[in-house]
Scaffold this motif. Structure first.
Motif, short mmCIF file in Angstrom:
data_model
loop_
_atom_site.label_atom_id
_atom_site.label_comp_id
_atom_site.label_asym_id
_atom_site.label_seq_id
_atom_site.Cartn_x
_atom_site.Cartn_y
_atom_site.Cartn_z
N ASP A 155 0.84 -1.21 0.00
CA ASP A 155 0.00 0.00 0.00
C ASP A 155 0.87 1.26 0.00
OD1 ASP A 155 -2.40 -1.38 0.02
OD2 ASP A 155 -2.57 -1.36 2.21
N ALA A 156 1.93 1.25 0.81
CA ALA A 156 2.80 2.42 0.91
C ALA A 156 3.51 2.69 -0.42
CB ALA A 156 3.81 2.22 2.02
N LEU A 157 4.04 1.65 -1.04
CA LEU A 157 4.74 1.83 -2.32
C LEU A 157 3.78 2.34 -3.39
CD1 LEU A 157 6.88 -1.44 -2.28
CD2 LEU A 157 7.78 0.90 -2.22
N GLN A 158 2.60 1.78 -3.43
CA GLN A 158 1.63 2.20 -4.45
C GLN A 158 1.12 3.61 -4.20
OE1 GLN A 158 -1.29 -0.99 -4.56
NE2 GLN A 158 0.05 -2.29 -5.79
N THR A 159 0.92 3.97 -2.94
CA THR A 159 0.50 5.34 -2.61
C THR A 159 1.60 6.33 -2.95
OG1 THR A 159 -0.98 4.57 -0.85
CG2 THR A 159 -0.20 6.87 -0.72
N GLY A 160 2.83 5.99 -2.62
CA GLY A 160 3.95 6.86 -2.94
C GLY A 160 4.09 7.08 -4.43
N ASP A 161 3.95 6.01 -5.21
CA ASP A 161 4.06 6.13 -6.67
C ASP A 161 2.93 6.99 -7.24
OD1 ASP A 161 6.24 4.46 -6.54
OD2 ASP A 161 5.32 2.78 -7.61
N LYS A 162 1.73 6.78 -6.73
CA LYS A 162 0.56 7.49 -7.28
C LYS A 162 0.58 8.97 -6.98
CE LYS A 162 -4.51 7.35 -7.22
NZ LYS A 162 -5.71 6.64 -6.71
N HIS A 163 1.01 9.35 -5.78
CA HIS A 163 0.89 10.73 -5.34
C HIS A 163 2.21 11.47 -5.21
CE1 HIS A 163 -3.40 10.22 -4.57
NE2 HIS A 163 -3.13 9.08 -3.95
N GLY A 164 3.32 10.78 -5.42
CA GLY A 164 4.62 11.44 -5.29
C GLY A 164 4.92 11.86 -3.86
N VAL A 165 4.59 10.99 -2.92
CA VAL A 165 4.79 11.30 -1.51
C VAL A 165 5.67 10.24 -0.85
CG1 VAL A 165 2.64 12.58 -1.27
CG2 VAL A 165 2.66 10.09 -0.88
N ALA A 166 6.10 10.52 0.36
CA ALA A 166 6.81 9.55 1.19
C ALA A 166 5.89 9.18 2.35
CB ALA A 166 8.12 10.14 1.69
N LEU A 167 6.21 8.09 3.02
CA LEU A 167 5.32 7.59 4.06
C LEU A 167 6.07 7.51 5.40
CD1 LEU A 167 2.78 7.11 2.48
CD2 LEU A 167 4.68 6.20 1.14
N LEU A 173 -2.95 2.96 5.46
CA LEU A 173 -3.88 3.63 4.55
C LEU A 173 -4.78 4.61 5.31
CD1 LEU A 173 -5.14 0.90 2.04
CD2 LEU A 173 -3.89 3.01 1.49
N GLY A 174 -4.89 5.81 4.77
CA GLY A 174 -5.70 6.85 5.40
C GLY A 174 -4.93 7.77 6.30
N GLY A 175 -3.69 7.39 6.62
CA GLY A 175 -2.88 8.23 7.49
C GLY A 175 -2.21 9.37 6.73
N ASP A 176 -1.67 10.34 7.48
CA ASP A 176 -0.95 11.44 6.87
C ASP A 176 0.26 10.93 6.09
OD1 ASP A 176 -2.72 13.20 7.97
OD2 ASP A 176 -1.34 13.99 9.49
N VAL A 177 0.55 11.62 4.99
CA VAL A 177 1.73 11.31 4.19
C VAL A 177 2.67 12.51 4.23
CG1 VAL A 177 0.42 9.75 2.71
CG2 VAL A 177 0.70 12.15 2.03
N ILE A 178 3.89 12.30 3.74
CA ILE A 178 4.92 13.34 3.80
C ILE A 178 5.22 13.86 2.39
CG2 ILE A 178 7.37 13.75 4.28
CD1 ILE A 178 7.12 11.72 6.56
N ILE A 179 5.27 15.17 2.29
CA ILE A 179 5.70 15.80 1.03
C ILE A 179 7.22 15.78 1.00
CG2 ILE A 179 5.68 17.91 -0.34
CD1 ILE A 179 3.06 18.64 1.12
N PRO A 180 7.83 15.18 -0.02
CA PRO A 180 9.30 15.08 -0.04
C PRO A 180 9.98 16.44 -0.01
CG PRO A 180 8.32 13.62 -1.68
CD PRO A 180 7.21 14.50 -1.16
N THR A 206 0.50 15.92 4.75
CA THR A 206 -0.75 16.18 4.06
C THR A 206 -1.55 14.90 3.99
OG1 THR A 206 -1.76 17.22 2.10
CG2 THR A 206 0.09 15.73 1.72
N GLN A 207 -2.75 14.99 3.42
CA GLN A 207 -3.60 13.83 3.21
C GLN A 207 -3.81 13.63 1.71
OE1 GLN A 207 -5.94 11.63 5.02
NE2 GLN A 207 -4.57 11.86 6.76
N VAL A 208 -3.88 12.40 1.28
CA VAL A 208 -4.19 12.09 -0.12
C VAL A 208 -5.30 11.07 -0.16
CG1 VAL A 208 -1.88 12.62 -0.99
CG2 VAL A 208 -2.40 10.30 -0.21
N LYS A 209 -6.02 11.03 -1.27
CA LYS A 209 -7.10 10.07 -1.46
C LYS A 209 -6.76 9.15 -2.62
CE LYS A 209 -10.79 13.14 0.22
NZ LYS A 209 -12.08 13.79 -0.13
N ASP A 210 -7.13 7.88 -2.45
CA ASP A 210 -6.91 6.91 -3.54
C ASP A 210 -7.86 7.18 -4.69
OD1 ASP A 210 -4.88 5.67 -2.19
OD2 ASP A 210 -6.19 4.19 -1.24
#
Length: 210
Positions: A155-167, A173-180, A206-210
Motif C-alpha cells: 500500500d505504501a509503495l503504491q500510494t507513494g508512486d501514485k501521489h509522489g509522496v513519502a510515508l 492507509l488513510g494516514g498522513d503522508v509526507i511531502i518530499p 498532508t492527506q491524499v485520497k486513492d
C-alpha cells in the motif's frame, strides 16, 4: 553482489505448479509478491502458504500476483498443497516455483549457508509492474512472515508512486503522508491544494485520497 532495491528482478524460465513460466512474461503489468520458503511439508511454511492463499482477494485488489518458491519438485508441491488447503482452510491457487536444482534460489540469493546449504530462507521481493525490485525482506527459517506488514508496504509503495509522496513510520492507509523535501513550497501548494502542515521546512504532512 546481492540484488538491491531499484534493480531489475532477474528473469528466469521455470516449472511451477501452474506449468512452465517465463517470470517477466508471467508478471508483466502486475506487482509481484515473490517469496521463498525452506521446504514443503514443514509447519511454518504450511501456515505461510495458507495465509498467502487466504489473502488472495487482498493481493488481487492491489494488482499483486503472489509467487512462491522452494527447492522442491512440482510433485512435492502439489501433494503438499492438499495439506495446506486442508489444515489452513483455504485454496492455494497461485503458482509455486519448483526449484529443485536451486537455480532461481541462487540467482536471488535465497540460500544462506549459515541457515542451510540446500534450502531457501524466507526471502521476500516486492517487484513493481516494470520488473523493478522495490522492497526486500529476509526472515529466518524458524520465523513466519508478518503478512499485515507485507500488505502495508505494498500500500505504501503504491500510494507513494501514485501521489509522489513519502510515508512516515507506522503509516497505514488513510494516514498522513509526507511531502518530499525535493518539492518546493511553491510546487507543494500547487500539487497539494488540499493543504498541508509544515512542522519543519523538511517535514510537511498532508492527506491524499486513492
Amino acid at each position: 553482489m546481492g540484488l538491491r532495491i531499484g534493480d531489475i528482478a532477474p528473469n528466469f524460465d521455470i516449472e511451477t505448479t501452474a506449468g512452465k513460466i517465463n517470470f517477466h512474461d508471467w508478471a508483466k503489468g502486475s506487482w509481484v509478491f515473490f517469496f521463498s520458503h525452506p521446504a514443503d511439508y514443514t509447519p511454518v511454511c504450511t501456515t505461510e502458504m495458507g495465509r498467502t492463499a487466504q489473502l488472495a482477494e487482498e493481493f488481487a485488489k492491489r494488482g499483486v500476483k503472489p509467487l512462491g518458491l522452494s527447492t522442491d519438485t512440482v510433485e512435492e508441491h502439489n501433494g503438499w498443497i492438499n495439506d495446506v488447503n486442508e489444515t489452513q482452510n483455504t485454496q492455494v491457487k497461485f503458482p509455486i516455483v519448483a526449484d529443485a536444482d536451486k537455480k532461481v534460489a541462487e540467482l536471488y540469493e535465497m540460500i544462506h549457508p549459515g541457515e542451510s546449504e540446500t534450502a531457501a530462507v524466507r526471502s521476500v521481493f516486492i517487484i513493481d509492474p516494470n520488473h523493478k525490485i522495490r522492497l526486500t525482506m529476509t526472515y529466518p527459517m524458524s520465523v513466519g512472515r508478518n503478512f499485515t506488514e507485507i500488505l502495508r508496504v505494498i500500500d505504501a509503495l503504491q500510494t507513494g508512486d501514485k501521489h509522489g509522496v513519502a510515508l512516515p513510520a507506522d503509516w497505514e492507509l488513510g494516514g498522513d503522508v509526507i511531502i518530499p523535501p525535493s518539492v518546493s513550497m511553491e510546487d507543494a501548494e500547487k500539487k497539494f491544494p488540499q493543504g498541508f502542515k509544515t512542522v519543519k521546512p523538511y517535514l510537511r504532512f498532508t492527506q491524499v485520497k486513492d
